[in-house]
Design an enzyme around this catalytic site. Structure first.
Site: not given
Ligand code: SDX
Length: 369
Positions: A217, A256, A307, A351
Site C-alpha cells: 500500500h 493496482h 507511488d 462484520r
Molecule cells: C497504493 O487501493 C488503492 O487505491 C491504493 C492506492 C491509494 O491511493 O490508496 O492507490 C495506493 O497502495 C498503490 C499500490 C502500491 N503497492 C505497490 O506498488 C506494491 C506492488 N503492487 C502489487 O503488490 C499489486 O499490484 C497491488 C497490491 C497493488 C494490487 O494487488 P492485486 O489487485 O491483489 O493484484 P494481484 O497481486 O492479484 O496481481 C494480479 C497479477 C498477479 O499475477 P498472477 O499471480 O495472477 O500471475 O498481476 C501480478 C501478480 O503477480 N502483479 C505484479 C505486480 N502487481 C500485480 N507482478 C509484479 N509486480 C507487481 N507490482
C-alpha cells in the site's frame, strides 16, 4: 452451510457507499471533480477543504481554513518530548503512529463532537509531527510554523528551517493533492471499520497509518525508490527487471487493484517528474526509471501506480526516503477523516462472514482421572 461467495481481499466486492470519491472509467473524481482538473487548478488546502466540507472553498473560506490549519500546528510539549524519546532508528511511519496517538491525549477540540474541526486539527498536527521529528533526528530543535505559508511550504519550512523554492513547494503540493483520497483503499477501509464500531477519530487514523505503512500500500513509494537506488545505470536496471519478472517477483510501484490500464495520477505526476529531472540534468535517473517501467508496461501490461513516480520525485527534491510514506499520510489523513465522518453519519458495524476451513466439530478428550 450454503455455498457463500468468497472473494480474496474483497476483490470486486462493494463494501459500502460513498459520495467522496470514485474511479469513473479510469478517472479519479474527488466529489465529482476530476483529479487532472484538481492537479492543475487546486492546491492541497482546496482539495482538503473539498474532501472535508464537500465543496471547494471560496476565497474567504480558503483564508479561514488556512488560518485554522496554522492555529492547530503547534505541538503539545509532551508530544515533542515523546518525539525525543523514540529511538533514532525507529522508522518515521512508526513514529507517526505513536505521535498521532500521543497527540490525541492533548487534543484541544476533543470536548466538541465536531469531527470536521478535529480533522483540520489532525491534518495540521501530522505535518508538524513529521517536521519536528525530522529536525530532532538532525540534532535541531523543532521550529514554530511561519504563518501564511501553504501547507506544503510550511512542512518543508518546519523541516528544513528555510522556505522552499516555488518549484519544490508546488511539486510537494501536487503530490499531496494526488495522495489525498482514493475511495475504499486498504487504509481508508481500515478507518471506516474502526469508525463503524463507534470508536474515535484518532484511533481510526492510527489504525489507518498502520495499514498504509505496508509496502503493498503506501509503503510502496519508499520501496520503489529503494529499488531504484540499487542501480547505477539503466543497463543494471534492465538486467534486474528481467530477472525479477522471470522469478515472478513483485515490483514495487506497479499494479493496482482498481486501475488495470494505468493509474491516472501516476501519469499526471510523471509529466512533472520528467520536467524536474530535465531541470536537474538527472537523465540517468530517468533512464533507470524507464528501464524498469518499460518491460512492466510493454511485456506484462502492469502499469505504474502513483507511488512509482512519487518515489523518484521526492528523491530528486532531496527528501529522505523515510519521509515518503509519512508525506502520503500528511495528505491521506484528509481522505480518512472525510470517510470517518461519512461512516459515522450513516453507520452499520462492519462484520463480514468467513468460510470455515478448519477441523470438523470434535469432542474434547475426557481428562485422565
Ligand atoms: C497504493 O487501493 C488503492 O487505491 C491504493 C492506492 C491509494 O491511493 O490508496 O492507490 C495506493 O497502495 C498503490 C499500490 C502500491 N503497492 C505497490 O506498488 C506494491 C506492488 N503492487 C502489487 O503488490 C499489486 O499490484 C497491488 C497490491 C497493488 C494490487 O494487488 P492485486 O489487485 O491483489 O493484484 P494481484 O497481486 O492479484 O496481481 C494480479 C497479477 C498477479 O499475477 P498472477 O499471480 O495472477 O500471475 O498481476 C501480478 C501478480 O503477480 N502483479 C505484479 C505486480 N502487481 C500485480 N507482478 C509484479 N509486480 C507487481 N507490482
Amino acid at each position: 452451510m450454503s455455498e457463500l461467495h468468497f472473494s480474496p481481499g474483497l476483490d470486486g466486492v462493494v463494501a459500502g457507499e460513498t459520495d467522496i470519491a470514485c474511479v469513473d472509467q479510469g478517472v479519479l473524481l474527488y466529489r465529482g471533480y476530476a483529479i487532472e482538473d484538481l492537479a492543475e487548478n487546486a492546491t492541497f488546502e482546496e482539495a482538503a477543504h473539498l474532501l472535508l466540507y464537500g465543496e471547494l472553498p471560496d476565497a474567504a473560506a480558503l483564508t479561514a481554513f488556512k488560518q485554522r490549519l496554522d492555529g492547530y500546528r503547534p505541538l503539545a510539549p509532551e508530544v515533542v518530548d515523546a518525539l525525543r524519546l523514540i529511538p533514532k532508528a525507529v522508522p518515521m511511519m512508526d513514529v507517526l503512529r505513536t505521535a498521532v496517538s500521543m497527540t490525541g491525549h492533548f487534543d484541544p477540540v476533543s470536548d466538541t463532537a465536531d469531527l470536521r474541526e478535529r480533522s483540520v486539527w489532525l491534518t495540521a498536527q501530522i505535518a508538524s509531527i513529521i517536521a519536528a521529528r525530522y529536525r530532532l533526528l538532525n540534532g535541531q530543535e523543532p521550529l514554530n510554523a511561519k504563518p501564511g505559508l501553504s501547507h506544503a511550504a510550511q512542512l518543508l519550512y518546519q523541516a528544513n528551517g528555510q522556505e522552499p523554492d516555488e518549484l519544490h513547494a508546488r511539486l510537494l503540493d501536487l503530490t499531496l493533492v494526488l495522495y489525498a483520497e482514493h475511495e475504499f483503499n486498504a487504509s481508508t477501509f481500515t478507518a471506516r471499520v474502526i469508525c463503524s464500531t463507534l470508536s474515535d477519530l484518532v484511533s481510526a487514523v492510527v489504525g489507518a497509518i498502520g495499514a498504509l505503512k505496508g509496502p503493498l500500500h503506501g509503503g510502496a513509494n519508499e520501496a520503489a525508490m529503494e529499488m531504484l537506488t540499487q542501480f547505477k545505470t539503466a543497463a543494471e536496471a534492465s538486467a534486474w527487471i528481467k530477472d525479477a519478472l522471470a522469478h515472478k517477483r513483485k515490483v514495487m510501484g506497479f499494479g493496482h487493484r482498481v486501475y488495470k490500464h494505468g493509474d491516472h495520477r501516476a501519469r499526471i505526476l510523471e509529466r512533472e517528474l520528467r520536467k524536474l529531472a530535465a531541470s536537474l540534468g538527472a537523465h540517468e535517473w530517468m533512464a533507470i526509471y524507464d528501464a524498469i517501467k518499460e518491460p512492466m508496461v510493454n511485456d506484462k501490461k502492469i502499469y505504474p501506480n502513483l507511488d512509482y513516480p512519487c518515489g523518484l520525485t521526492y528523491y530528486l527534491l532531496g527528501l529522505p526516503l523515510d519521509l515518503y510514506t509519512p508525506l502520503f499520510v500528511a495528505a491521506r489523513v484528509t481522505g480518512w477523516c472525510a470517510h470517518f465522518m461519512e461512516q459515522a453519519a450513516n453507520n452499520r458495524i462492519y462484520r463480514p462472514l468467513s468460510r470455515y476451513t478448519g477441523p470438523p466439530a470434535r469432542p474434547v478428550p475426557a481428562r485422565a482421572k
